[in-house]
Design an enzyme around this catalytic site. Sequence first.
Site, PDB file in Angstrom:
ATOM      1  CD  GLU A   1      -2.461   1.275   2.736  1.00 47.22           C
ATOM      2  OE1 GLU A   1      -2.660   2.397   3.252  1.00 47.22           O
ATOM      3  OE2 GLU A   1      -2.809   0.207   3.285  1.00 47.22           O
TER       4      GLU A   1
ATOM      5  NE  ARG B   1       0.042   8.769   5.768  1.00 44.52           N
ATOM      6  CZ  ARG B   1       0.195   8.209   6.964  1.00 44.52           C
ATOM      7  NH1 ARG B   1       1.343   8.330   7.593  1.00 44.52           N
ATOM      8  NH2 ARG B   1      -0.785   7.524   7.507  1.00 44.52           N
TER       9      ARG B   1
ATOM     10  CE  LYS C   1      -5.661   2.457   7.610  1.00 44.11           C
ATOM     11  NZ  LYS C   1      -4.961   3.352   6.663  1.00 44.11           N
TER      12      LYS C   1
END
Length: 209
Positions: free
Chosen positions: A42, A46, A129
């Site tokens: 993943e 950011r 999640k």
Amino acid sequence: MTTDPAAVLAGARVVPVLTVRAPATASPLADALAAGGARCAEVTFRTPDAEQVVKAMAAHGGLAVGAGTILDPEQAERAVAAGATFVVSPGFDEDVIAKCRQLGVPVVPGIATATELTRALRAGLDTVKLFPAEAIGGLRALRALAAPFPGVRFMPTGGIGVGQLAGYLGEPSVLAVGGSWMATPTHLDSGAYAEIRRLTAEAVEVGGR
């Protein structure tokens, strides 16, 4: 394209969560993760060059590459265009979910409460999640949420290290565990690909037990 996260993760129990500042490190990073036995990764959105990182890692061919920290539909669209095969968000956002459905990719929204989990179920999702897992109570929080919601699959992420990995993976409700300790920005800045490979192999071994 399947919209089931389990199918895209291809049986992976451990998902390296990556914050990659320099696109040039993406290819050797993918090599190290694959050599350590990782099946997926993943890439968090950011950093300014996250799309380039996704594209480079997806081109590797040995990993299912997803995009994390997706905060809005436009980011989701850019991530999928770059080659992401699944999308992960830190919170529950109806617009992100709708965009991922339109694009035909699995989406795993972040939840931290029973209310958010209820919203995910009403939206037709059964995989979420749990974030930030350790900060909100770790395994105790996971078990408390799983008990009244049978059939929900969790991907706990946030503050988890190799020491907690086996405990999470031992829970029947856990599909996979996300973690950033296997490949940190410090590892990448110093070119510590052998260490990334070792830590990944260690995590994958725990996941296979």
